[in-house]
Write an enzyme that holds these catalytic residues in place. Structure first.
Site, mmCIF file in Angstrom:
data_model
loop_
_atom_site.group_PDB
_atom_site.id
_atom_site.type_symbol
_atom_site.label_atom_id
_atom_site.label_comp_id
_atom_site.label_asym_id
_atom_site.label_seq_id
_atom_site.Cartn_x
_atom_site.Cartn_y
_atom_site.Cartn_z
ATOM 1 N N CYS A 85 46.200 75.869 -32.074
ATOM 2 C CA CYS A 85 46.605 74.472 -32.206
ATOM 3 C C CYS A 85 46.315 73.759 -30.892
ATOM 4 O O CYS A 85 46.569 74.313 -29.818
ATOM 5 C CB CYS A 85 48.089 74.388 -32.549
ATOM 6 S SG CYS A 85 48.690 72.697 -32.773
ATOM 7 N N HIS A 126 48.200 73.549 -42.124
ATOM 8 C CA HIS A 126 48.582 73.579 -40.708
ATOM 9 C C HIS A 126 49.182 72.224 -40.304
ATOM 10 O O HIS A 126 50.258 72.163 -39.709
ATOM 11 C CB HIS A 126 47.365 73.907 -39.842
ATOM 12 C CG HIS A 126 47.666 73.912 -38.382
ATOM 13 N ND1 HIS A 126 47.930 75.072 -37.688
ATOM 14 C CD2 HIS A 126 47.769 72.902 -37.475
ATOM 15 C CE1 HIS A 126 48.171 74.769 -36.424
ATOM 16 N NE2 HIS A 126 48.078 73.459 -36.265
ATOM 17 N N GLU A 127 48.485 71.155 -40.663
ATOM 18 C CA GLU A 127 48.972 69.819 -40.295
ATOM 19 C C GLU A 127 50.239 69.460 -41.068
ATOM 20 O O GLU A 127 51.145 68.820 -40.526
ATOM 21 C CB GLU A 127 47.876 68.768 -40.512
ATOM 22 C CG GLU A 127 46.573 69.053 -39.801
ATOM 23 C CD GLU A 127 46.696 69.488 -38.348
ATOM 24 O OE1 GLU A 127 47.670 69.121 -37.665
ATOM 25 O OE2 GLU A 127 45.807 70.209 -37.875
ATOM 26 N N HIS A 130 53.194 70.701 -39.359
ATOM 27 C CA HIS A 130 53.595 69.830 -38.251
ATOM 28 C C HIS A 130 54.583 68.769 -38.725
ATOM 29 O O HIS A 130 55.558 68.463 -38.031
ATOM 30 C CB HIS A 130 52.371 69.126 -37.645
ATOM 31 C CG HIS A 130 51.704 69.880 -36.560
ATOM 32 N ND1 HIS A 130 52.234 70.033 -35.289
ATOM 33 C CD2 HIS A 130 50.504 70.517 -36.517
ATOM 34 C CE1 HIS A 130 51.413 70.733 -34.537
ATOM 35 N NE2 HIS A 130 50.351 71.047 -35.262
#
Length: 136
Positions: A85, A126-127, A130
């Site tokens: 990341c 992945h995002e 977040h």
């Protein structure tokens, strides 16, 4: 505008809030910042540039897609992988899915439903993590 990348784990671990049409500029800033880091990054979330809103950008074969208030509708094909990341040092193990279906609003605030597969699905997930405050 290109923004500085946030590396504060405490900030990144806080869940984001729903985006509104007033947050369109944040999506543009994500585009600019991703382009500036394209040699080492394929997606970003708004908290990575200091804004706790549900906005991400995902690199796909069709181009970079800014997604406001994305929702994960379905997932299948679980697998284990490692990811890095831009906001964190090193790589970490994680679980991802090969096939997902998502819903989101674009920069013109039009609603879309889209299927993503393989690496594009991995980028989205992945995002999306977040936005939930999940720091892997």
């Amino acid at each position: 505008m290109i923004k500085e990348i946030v590396r504060d784990v405490f900030f990144l671990a806080q869940p984001s809030e729903p985006a509104t049409k007033k947050d369109i500029q944040v999506g543009v800033d994500l585009q600019d910042t991703l382009r500036a880091n394209s040699d080492r990054c394929v997606g970003m979330a708004a908290n990575m540039i200091g804004v706790r809103k549900n906005i991400i950008i995902v690199t796909t074969k069709a181009g970079d897609i800014v997604m406001f208030n994305p929702v994960l509708l379905s997932k299948s094909g679980e697998y284990q992988t490692e990811e890095g990341c831009l906001s964190l040092d090193g790589v970490r193990p994680t679980t991802r899915y090969k096939h997902i279906e998502v819903e989101y609003f674009d920069l013109k605030w039009r609603k879309h439903r889209q299927k993503l597969h393989d690496f594009e699905a991995q980028i989205f997930l992945h995002e999306y993590d977040h936005l939930q405050g999940i720091v892997i």
